[in-house]
Write a protein that holds these residues in place. Structure first.
Motif, short mmCIF file in Angstrom:
data_model
loop_
_atom_site.label_atom_id
_atom_site.label_comp_id
_atom_site.label_asym_id
_atom_site.label_seq_id
_atom_site.Cartn_x
_atom_site.Cartn_y
_atom_site.Cartn_z
N VAL A 1 0.83 -1.22 0.00
CA VAL A 1 0.00 0.00 0.00
C VAL A 1 0.86 1.27 0.00
O VAL A 1 0.33 2.37 0.12
N GLY A 2 2.20 1.10 -0.12
CA GLY A 2 3.08 2.25 -0.28
C GLY A 2 3.63 2.83 1.00
O GLY A 2 4.28 3.88 0.98
N ASP A 3 3.43 2.19 2.15
CA ASP A 3 3.97 2.69 3.43
C ASP A 3 5.39 2.17 3.62
O ASP A 3 5.65 1.34 4.50
N TYR A 4 6.33 2.67 2.83
CA TYR A 4 7.67 2.09 2.82
C TYR A 4 8.43 2.32 4.13
O TYR A 4 9.16 1.43 4.59
N GLU A 5 8.28 3.49 4.74
CA GLU A 5 9.02 3.76 5.96
C GLU A 5 8.57 2.83 7.09
O GLU A 5 9.39 2.33 7.86
N VAL A 6 7.26 2.61 7.19
CA VAL A 6 6.76 1.68 8.20
C VAL A 6 7.29 0.27 7.92
O VAL A 6 7.70 -0.46 8.83
N ALA A 7 7.27 -0.12 6.64
CA ALA A 7 7.74 -1.45 6.27
C ALA A 7 9.21 -1.63 6.62
O ALA A 7 9.63 -2.67 7.15
N ILE A 8 10.02 -0.59 6.34
CA ILE A 8 11.46 -0.69 6.64
C ILE A 8 11.69 -0.74 8.14
O ILE A 8 12.57 -1.46 8.63
N ASP A 9 10.89 -0.03 8.92
CA ASP A 9 11.00 -0.13 10.37
C ASP A 9 10.74 -1.55 10.85
O ASP A 9 11.43 -2.08 11.73
N LEU A 10 9.72 -2.18 10.27
CA LEU A 10 9.42 -3.57 10.63
C LEU A 10 10.56 -4.50 10.24
O LEU A 10 10.92 -5.41 10.99
N LEU A 11 11.13 -4.24 9.07
CA LEU A 11 12.25 -5.07 8.62
C LEU A 11 13.45 -4.89 9.54
O LEU A 11 14.11 -5.87 9.92
N ASP A 12 13.74 -3.65 9.93
CA ASP A 12 14.85 -3.42 10.86
C ASP A 12 14.64 -4.19 12.16
O ASP A 12 15.58 -4.77 12.72
N TYR A 13 13.40 -4.20 12.63
CA TYR A 13 13.11 -4.94 13.86
C TYR A 13 13.31 -6.44 13.65
O TYR A 13 13.92 -7.12 14.49
N LEU A 14 12.81 -6.96 12.54
CA LEU A 14 12.97 -8.39 12.27
C LEU A 14 14.44 -8.79 12.17
O LEU A 14 14.82 -9.90 12.55
N LEU A 15 15.26 -7.89 11.64
CA LEU A 15 16.69 -8.18 11.53
C LEU A 15 17.40 -8.09 12.88
O LEU A 15 18.51 -8.58 13.02
N SER A 16 16.74 -7.50 13.87
CA SER A 16 17.37 -7.37 15.19
C SER A 16 17.03 -8.53 16.10
O SER A 16 17.56 -8.63 17.22
N ILE A 17 16.12 -9.41 15.68
CA ILE A 17 15.70 -10.55 16.50
C ILE A 17 15.88 -11.83 15.71
O ILE A 17 16.01 -11.80 14.48
N PRO A 18 15.89 -12.99 16.38
CA PRO A 18 15.89 -14.25 15.64
C PRO A 18 14.63 -14.36 14.78
O PRO A 18 13.52 -14.17 15.28
N SER A 19 14.82 -14.62 13.51
CA SER A 19 13.67 -14.79 12.61
C SER A 19 14.14 -15.56 11.40
O SER A 19 15.31 -15.92 11.27
N PHE A 20 13.24 -15.77 10.46
CA PHE A 20 13.46 -16.66 9.33
C PHE A 20 14.00 -15.89 8.13
O PHE A 20 14.37 -14.72 8.24
#
Length: 852
Positions: free
Chosen positions: A796-815
């Protein structure tokens, strides 16, 4: 009828005798051999040409196959090879084969007939030098039928011993020893059988022959157990004057040459020479390892507990139907031994591969990481049971304990208890009072109920879990508790089954949960200390409610009674994973793998946990361990390939996996590769192979229409994407209305709304999925929903929110985050900067924004 013999020299006979001429050309006979040895009795034309004409192009190879079939049918009759489209099979009504006859003889419980059919190695002397795949196939079949022959001989020898006919037993042990003349364990069997038959002179002659063979071909001395057996013969015969005069000191007899030279095949002499070379090399390597391990920083701690593996018992009953009973005895003895904290006991799963295999005990022990082996046989008939067990030190071939139990069927529980206690005593493992009491408990007084219990375990533990097997297990256990309502163990396993059915969504209803709790409560009401009852309640909390702390409490209670159970250790590891206790999870899964070292699934789970922690090199090492156990284990190959994508962005292992396993999850895996490769036409083609209502991911409601919408949107096909998303919307809205608390359905509906441009509704559904499965509830599953929410925000074009979520996922154990979208053109996401990730995501979603 034609007679095709493949064991020993390859021959094809007709009604008038052996055939000659062009029909016995080697590739024509090889084709018949391939069809005769096929397990399911059919082979595809492509597989046949791959075996026989690998050097030719496909068109020419298929032409050669057609020509071969034409000649066979012309010479032998049209009904010899039957064509079922692309599949071919040998007509058993026209061609008799010794392979089929041997296997059917074993199935009928006629080992003597099976042994007589074995005239030599499979396709002895047959070679197609240019067809390497055929040669490899022959080697595998040769080993398989040699194993079946060995199984028949061992059965005959044990039957003769049971009948007290030791002369007959010696004959069969000798034939088995000729299969592996270097095996000291078989040499001892021959010696002991001859001695029991009163033929001491030939027993000592066999000792001398075995010693000469080892000395001249391998330049080694026989095992001490062989010499000890010979020494016992001399001592036991000392009381008999005639025998004493006839027997000279063993050392003198061993020094004398044999009256007849020991006959050996030339290839064995060559083997002996190579064994010397390899022996020297191995000695150097072993010496280097010894020096390396002597260094304090690298030394592994010595095992503190005696270790033992119980190999699958042989069913000696005339009725093959009793196989389930034999397997049940084997399973229960492992369970009894697992109750002893002073022993390390290898899990049932890891020993099953040795069923019906004749293999050196020392090699088995090394593969399993133990020093002791238990072997046994079970014969059941006319309300009685005969169980023979022996405990062997696998390093020395020493028999530490042997017992033969002749009991009424109702005494099997006493036999199970006594075996566990005797093994513990022989290994000097002290039993606590509680352990002894638990081992000696009788689970039920109703033998019919116990048989239903054993049949249920057989269904439940079949290698490939399918709903039908579980339904059959449920029926068996329900009959067991109907016959004996006080059968606590059957109630416990019935509860575990109900919880598992709920967890795997075969029946995701409150009624199934209620049944699971009721059965667990009943088991513990009947026996408050029953380990399996606490295990059942632990699974109920885990699988039914994700109540991890309560589940761990129950597992701790279960472990008091089953301290050496691999499944308990694994379950604890899975729970720790979901709690986000990653190091504890790794430790528990490592313990499960140590107790179950031949179960490749244990290593896959451990490797996947390391991948979650982004320890990619360690994960690959563990996946390699899984493949060392089971070289073609599909899950290990897939997750190893996925690990490479995560670590390096390398898609080649994934391509190799999809090529090697085209039928394993065909839609999901093929689609995954096509999306990572940005090959949208191929992805759409993969989706076209899926039925309209078939879920790509069971119970996730990632329907074909949802995936079609995503792929069309990636390809820029807006109208087609919208049509597909709208179809998915109808399905998913109904699914969410049915189960509003279903987190995965919410996530999928959010993706659909995003594809339709319904921003607020999409984000709401994605957030609802995250709220239903937050990190605090499940650190293992929650990242999937965070990934889904990031995907929705990107669509839906909310790139900054998406990148924040990605940064968080990269900071924790994930797939693997590379699958958040269809691909990552700038490489591995975890290695990129925020700016490059923004570039990746915006290019992936076919939108344009200002670069940072």
């Amino acid at each position: 009828m034609y007679r095709l013999r493949l064991l020993g020299s390859l021959t094809l006979e007709g009604p008038s005798g052996p055939l000659s001429g062009r029909v016995i050309q080697r590739k024509r006979l090889a084709l018949l051999a391939l069809l005769a040895a096929s397990r399911d009795q059919v082979l595809s034309r492509d597989k046949l040409v791959g075996y026989l004409w690998p050097e030719s192009d496909k068109e020419r190879a298929r032409h050669n196959l057609s020509g071969t079939l034409h000649i066979l049918n012309k010479e032998l009759g049209d009904g010899v090879v039957l064509a079922l489209g692309e599949m071919l099979r040998l007509n058993p009504e026209v061609v008799w084969t010794d392979l089929r006859e041997l296997e059917e003889a074993l199935e009928r419980g006629e080992p003597g007939a099976a042994a007589e059919l074995y005239r030599g190695p499979f396709l002895d002397g047959v070679h197609l030098g240019e067809a390497l795949e055929f040669e490899r196939w022959v080697d595998g079949e040769r080993e398989r039928y040699a194993g079946l022959y060995a199984r028949a001989l061992k059965t005959l020898a044990l039957q003769a011993e049971d009948a007290g006919d030791y002369g007959e037993a010696a004959k069969w042990w000798k034939r088995l020893a000729r299969q592996d003349p270097y095996d000291s364990r078989l040499a001892v069997r021959v010696i002991e059988a001859l001695a029991a038959a009163g033929d001491v002179a030939n027993a000592l002659q066999h000792v001398r022959a075995h010693q000469l063979l080892l000395r001249e071909e391998l330049e080694v001395e026989p095992s001490p157990v062989v010499l000890a057996a010979a020494e016992r013969l001399r001592e036991e015969s000392a009381a008999r004057p005639v025998a004493e005069r006839a027997l000279r000191p063993i050392e003198a007899q061993l020094a004398e040459p044999l009256e007849e030279p020991v006959k050996r095949a030339s290839y064995r002499l060559a083997l002996g020479r190579w064994a010397l070379v390899w022996g020297a090399l191995i000695a150097v390597v072993v010496g280097a390892i010894a020096v390396f391990e002597s260094w304090p920083a690298f030394r592994e701690p010595a095992p503190e507990r005696p270790s033992v593996a119980v190999l699958p018992f042989n069913n000696m009953s005339a009725d093959p139907e009793n196989e389930f009973f034999t397997d049940g005895m084997h399973d229960e003895i492992i369970t009894h031994l697992s109750r002893i904290a002073g022993l390390k006991v290898i899990s049932r799963t890891s020993v099953l591969e040795y069923k019906d295999r004749s293999e050196n005990l020392r090699a088995i022990a090394e593969q399993l990481g133990v020093t002791n082996i238990v072997e046994g046989t079970v014969r059941r008939a006319n309300g009685r049971v005969r169980i023979t067990t022996q405990l062997i030190d696998a390093l020395t071939d020493e028999h530490l304990w042997t017992e033969v139990y002749e009991r009424n069927l109702g005494d099997v529980f006493a036999v199970q208890s006594d075996v566990a206690e005797q093994v513990a005593a022989a290994l000097r493992a002290e039993l606590t009072t509680a352990e002894r009491e638990r081992i000696e408990e009788i689970p039920t007084d109703n033998l019919e109920a116990y048989e239903f219990y054993l049949r249920g375990m057989e269904y439940y533990r079949r290698p490939n879990w399918v709903a039908e097997n579980w339904r059959s297990a449920q029926r068996m256990w329900e009959q067991a508790v109907d016959l004996d309502p006080s059968f606590a163990l059957a109630h416990a396993w019935l509860s575990i089954l109900h919880s598992r059915i709920y967890w795997w969504r075969y029946d995701f209803t409150e009624e199934r949960l209620r049944l699971a709790r009721a059965a667990a409560d009943r088991a513990l009401e009947l026996d408050p200390d029953l380990p399996q009852g606490h295990l059942a309640l632990g699974y109920h909390f885990y699988w039914g409610f994700r109540a991890y702390d309560q589940a761990l409490e129950e597992l701790a209670l279960a472990e008091r009674g089953l301290p050496g159970d691999a499944e308990l250790a694994a379950a604890r590891g899975y729970i720790y994973r979901r709690q986000g206790k990653w190091e504890e999870a790794v430790a528990s899964l490592e313990r499960a793998a140590a107790l179950d070292p031949r179960n490749a699934t244990r290593f896959v789970e451990l490797g996947y946990t390391h991948s979650f922690l982004r320890r990619y090199d360690e994960a690959e090492r563990i996946y390699d361990r899984a493949l060392a156990v089971e070289p073609e284990f599909e899950s290990a190959v897939y997750y190893r390939a996925q690990n490479r994508v995560q670590r390096d962005g390398d898609l080649e292992p994934m391509r190799a996996y999809v090529s090697a396993y085209p039928d394993a999850h065909p839609s999901r895996r093929r689609l995954e590769l096509d999306l990572l490769s940005r090959n949208y036409p191929a992805a759409l083609a993969a989706l076209s192979q899926v039925g309209d209502e078939i879920l790509v991911d069971r119970e996730a409601y990632d329907t074909k229409s949802l995936y079609s919408g995503l792929v069309h949107s990636y390809a820029g096909q807006t109208e087609l994407a919208r049509a597909a998303f709208d179809s998915a919307r109808v399905i998913l809205e109904a699914a969410v209305a049915e189960r509003p608390d279903h987190d995965v359905r919410r996530r999928s509906l959010g993706l659909v709304y995003a594809g339709l441009g319904m921003r607020e509704a999409a984000v709401q559904e994605g957030q609802m999925a995250v709220d239903l499965m937050p990190m605090s509830k499940d650190a293992y599953d929650a990242p999937y929903h965070l990934r889904g929410l990031a995907h929705i925000h990107t669509m839906v074009g909310d790139y900054e929110v998406a990148i924040d979520l990605l940064d968080y996922l990269l900071s924790i154990p994930s797939f693997d985050l590379s699958r958040i979208f269809d691909s990552t053109p700038c490489g591995t996401l975890s290695a990129t900067t925020r700016a490059s990730r923004r570039c990746c995501w915006t290019s992936t979603s076919s939108r344009t924004v200002d670069k940072m």
